[in-house]
Every structure is written in C-alpha cells, then in structure tokens.
Design a protein around this motif. Structure first.
Motif, mmCIF file in Angstrom:
data_model
loop_
_atom_site.group_PDB
_atom_site.id
_atom_site.type_symbol
_atom_site.label_atom_id
_atom_site.label_comp_id
_atom_site.label_asym_id
_atom_site.label_seq_id
_atom_site.Cartn_x
_atom_site.Cartn_y
_atom_site.Cartn_z
ATOM 1 N N ASP A 117 -4.779 -4.273 -8.724
ATOM 2 C CA ASP A 117 -4.495 -2.855 -8.986
ATOM 3 C C ASP A 117 -3.120 -2.701 -9.642
ATOM 4 O OD1 ASP A 117 -6.917 -1.987 -7.978
ATOM 5 O OD2 ASP A 117 -6.145 -1.778 -5.927
ATOM 6 N N LEU A 118 -3.055 -1.771 -10.576
ATOM 7 C CA LEU A 118 -1.813 -1.512 -11.309
ATOM 8 C C LEU A 118 -0.709 -1.057 -10.362
ATOM 9 C CD1 LEU A 118 -1.093 -1.514 -14.317
ATOM 10 C CD2 LEU A 118 -1.800 0.878 -14.404
ATOM 11 N N THR A 119 -1.041 -0.117 -9.489
ATOM 12 C CA THR A 119 -0.141 0.298 -8.411
ATOM 13 C C THR A 119 -1.015 0.385 -7.158
ATOM 14 O OG1 THR A 119 -0.561 2.641 -8.851
ATOM 15 C CG2 THR A 119 1.369 1.683 -9.914
ATOM 16 N N PRO A 120 -0.411 0.206 -5.967
ATOM 17 C CA PRO A 120 -1.233 0.252 -4.759
ATOM 18 C C PRO A 120 -1.852 1.633 -4.556
ATOM 19 C CG PRO A 120 0.989 -0.589 -4.304
ATOM 20 C CD PRO A 120 1.011 -0.042 -5.694
ATOM 21 N N TYR A 121 -3.062 1.666 -4.046
ATOM 22 C CA TYR A 121 -3.676 2.936 -3.653
ATOM 23 C C TYR A 121 -2.866 3.544 -2.505
ATOM 24 C CZ TYR A 121 -8.042 2.498 -6.296
ATOM 25 O OH TYR A 121 -8.982 2.443 -7.289
ATOM 26 N N THR A 122 -2.861 4.881 -2.431
ATOM 27 C CA THR A 122 -2.252 5.555 -1.283
ATOM 28 C C THR A 122 -3.342 6.357 -0.568
ATOM 29 O OG1 THR A 122 -1.643 7.414 -2.699
ATOM 30 C CG2 THR A 122 0.055 5.766 -2.286
ATOM 31 N N ARG A 123 -3.152 6.546 0.727
ATOM 32 C CA ARG A 123 -4.098 7.379 1.485
ATOM 33 C C ARG A 123 -3.638 8.819 1.476
ATOM 34 N NH1 ARG A 123 -5.854 4.506 7.093
ATOM 35 N NH2 ARG A 123 -6.811 6.564 7.387
#
Ligand code: NAP
Length: 359
Positions: A118-124
């Motif tokens: 992933d380009l940037t981490p997913y956030t919740r």
C-alpha cells in the motif's frame, strides 16, 4: 489468527486498469473496466469492499507522466484512487471484519489491504462514525483538510481582509471560503456558471462570486475586489490566476493549492503561454506557497476537530455530488474538468453490509 468472515476468493472484482495515458478528457480506452477474480488472502492482508471512491483532480495527474509528488500509475495497473470501504475478510487483528477503513483502495470494487504494497497505510474510521461516510472524503476528509491547512497556515486572513478563492463551488474551494468567512474576512469566489455563483453566495455565504465564463469576467473580478486581494486561495492557475495576481495587495499571500486548468496540458491541448503576472509577487512583496495535504497526516485530527466544529455550529455546510456505480468512473472523473459537480465529487459503490465492530 483466522478472521475470514466468508470466502470471497474467486468472487468477481470489477476494476479499472490504466491502458494508455489520456490526451485531454479521459476515455474508456485509457481506463479499461475489467472483471477479475478476488485473490486468496495471505497472512497480514485484509479484503476491503469499497463503498465510496473519491474523484480528485489528482487522478488525472497520476494518469499522466507529469513530474509529481507520487509516481505516475504504471500502464496496466489498477488506477490509483482514495476510497472508504469495509473489511469483508481479514487475516490481521487490527483490521477486523466489519471495520470501516480509508486508504488508496483504487478504482475497483475490492482492494487487498497489505502494508507491504500500500502507498500509505489504511486508517480506520471512528466507530460509530460521527458523520455520514461521504463527508470523510470531503469536508472532514482530505479536501476539507487541504482547505484548513492552506487557509490557517499560509493564507492566515485577518478580519476585514479580502480573500479570493477559485473553484469556489468545489470540494476544496467551498471549505476554504467558509473558513475565511469564519475568520472574519471578506470572501470573493470564482466559479463557472451563474447557478454555481448563486450557490457560492447564497448557500456558502461568500460575499461575492465571479462567473469566469462571462465575457466580462476580468471587469467583474476587478469590481468584486475594490480593496485588492490579501489572500488568493488558488485552485485553478492559468489566465485566471494571472488576473487575480494583478490585484494583490502589498504583503499578500498566495496559497497554491492546485492548478486544475493545467492538468490536461500534457495532451497538447493547452494554448496558454505560462503565468504572465508572477512578477506581481515582487512588486507587492507577496508570497506564494505550495503545499500538499498528504505531507501533514499528523495535523489531520486537529483539522477534523476544527472542521467538525464549524459544521456542528452551523457555520459551514458540506456539499457532495454522488455518482452511482463503479461503471461510471470515466464520466465522473471528467466532471471535474467540465465543472458539472458541486462540492465533493464521489462515486457510490456500495453500502456497509456487515456489522461495524464497536470495540
Ligand atoms: N494541495 C493539495 O494537497 C490539494 C489537495 C486536494 C486538492 N487540491 C487541488 O484543489 C483544487 C480543487 O480540487 P477539488 O478536489 O476541490 O476539485 P473541485 O473544485 O471539486 O472540482 C474541480 C472544479 O474546478 C473547476 N475547473 C475545472 N477546470 C477549470 C478551468 N480550466 N478553469 C477554471 N475552473 C476550472 C470546475 O468548477 P467550475 O464549474 O467553477 O469551473 C470544477 O468543478 C485542484 O486544483 C486540486 O488539484 C490540492
């Protein structure tokens, strides 16, 4: 650690692959809609079912070879896009089935969440979500935060100063102007139709709005800023920006958010000869600062708190244009360049079907 809710491997994923770099408007030959199978998850991965996809002028930049803050999307890859989705299968504890997430999930129905790629981490997203999901891609998302950072850090309007905002009916511009109003400035917008200008003044509370498609737009702009421009929140660039620079006051701040009028220029369709009025920065001892919202993740909570405060106090409204269906991505992207959206432009792909975890 086995959290797979249901076996989705083998299910069909409709996704857009970039086949060629567009010239001018995007076509279905540039972005091809293909059907593929959802892969089996490995440890450390989760499967995101997209619910809303964000349509951004940056999508058009990422399709081109323009030198940018992110590399061009390689030909053959799924087209990069920001989205909100729900975890529907998972092999990691921090992203349980049901969780609502945001990330670079691409123009597709299902995305594999994987920190390694992933380009940037997913956030919740906060659970329960305190606002409708579309707002997390708009007024409380990256476009609202762009407006916040640009206006508070760079523009810094004082009460009584004049702020000029281009693409004023759009996602970033509408919020930027409302923040400037909240700071006590006189705010003038610019938009591409009488209806949009009426919306900018009557619904968003700007003091005036200039329709740049009116043949007399230069005179209308001059009349709208009789005391000059102290802050130019620039979203458009090109001849419009040139004209605004001619009205800068001494010590003015130009917030360089974007230059959407130039994003299709790699197609060779641009006849514009370059910014003509940059010298006004010298004459007026003014500054121009470019910035990128993606550089400031640590400021997002502060920005969201401020923006949510304006919304709850009734001092800001959030507008969205929502296009239905994954099959409509190409037409939806072009809306940004044709001016047929108001507020944040989104694609609605689905609704949450699983219970959102409460803990
Ligand atoms: N720096 C950052 O981190 C950052 C982050 C997000 C976005 N941005 C920038 O912010 C700007 C606005 O983005 P957005 O997502 O809020 O899009 P938006 O304003 O919701 O949509 C784009 C609008 O731009 C106007 N436009 C398009 N082509 C134009 C042209 N040639 N001349 C004048 N106006 C034109 C259209 O409105 P009209 O009907 O009024 O023509 C259109 O609706 C873009 O430049 C984008 O790149 C910057």
């Amino acid at each position: 650690m086995e959290q797979v809710e249901e076996t989705l491997a083998g299910k069909t994923n409709r996704c857009y692959r970039l086949r060629q770099r567009p010239t001018g408007r995007v076509t279905s030959a540039d972005l091809e809609l293909v059907e593929e199978t959802v892969p089996e998850l490995a440890d450390g991965q989760a499967l995101v079912r997209n619910l809303y996809l964000s349509l951004d002028p940056s999508n058009r930049i990422w399709m081109s070879e323009m030198r940018s803050y992110l590399p061009p999307v390689p030909l053959g890859e799924v087209m990069r896009a920001i989205g909100i989705g729900q975890i529907v299968a998972s092999r990691r504890e921090d992203f349980p089935v049901g969780a609502l997430v945001m990330g670079f999930s691409g123009f597709q129905e299902y995305a594999v969440l994987d920190d390694a790629t992933d380009l940037t981490p997913y956030t919740r997203l906060p659970e329960p979500t305190p606002a409708p999901l579309p707002m997390f891609l708009g007024a409380l998302g990256h476009t609202g935060i762009t407006a916040y950072l640009g206006m508070h850090d760079i523009g810094r309007p004082e009460p009584g100063e004049t702020v000029f905002v281009s693409a004023a009916a759009g996602a970033v511009g509408s919020v930027a102007g409302q923040i400037a109003k909240a700071r006590g400035a006189r705010v003038v917008g610019l938009a591409g139709s009488p209806d949009k200008c009426a919306h900018v003044v009557e619904a968003l509370g700007f003091d005036e709005c200039v329709n740049y498609k009116d043949p007399a737009w230069r005179e209308l702009l001059a009349a709208a800023v009789p005391d000059g421009v102290d802050v130019n929140f620039e979203n458009v660039g090109g001849p419009i920006m040139d004209e605004v620079l001619l009205h800068l006051n001494i010590g003015a701040r130009v917030v360089l958010s974007g230059m959407i009028s130039q994003y299709e220029a790699s197609s060779g369709t641009s006849t514009w000869a370059g910014q003509q009025s940059i010298g006004q920065l010298i004459m007026q001892r003014a500054s121009m600062t470019g910035f990128l919202v993606l550089d400031h993740a640590e400021r997002f909570p502060e920005a969201i708190e401020y923006l949510a405060g304006l919304l709850s106090e009734g001092r800001m409204r959030s507008d969205e244009t929502i296009v239905e269906g994954i099959e409509n991505v190409v037409g939806a992207i072009n809306q940004l360049f044709e001016g047929t959206s108001t507020g944040k432009l989104l694609l609605h792909v689905g609704d949450p079907e699983l219970a959102v975890p409460t803990g």
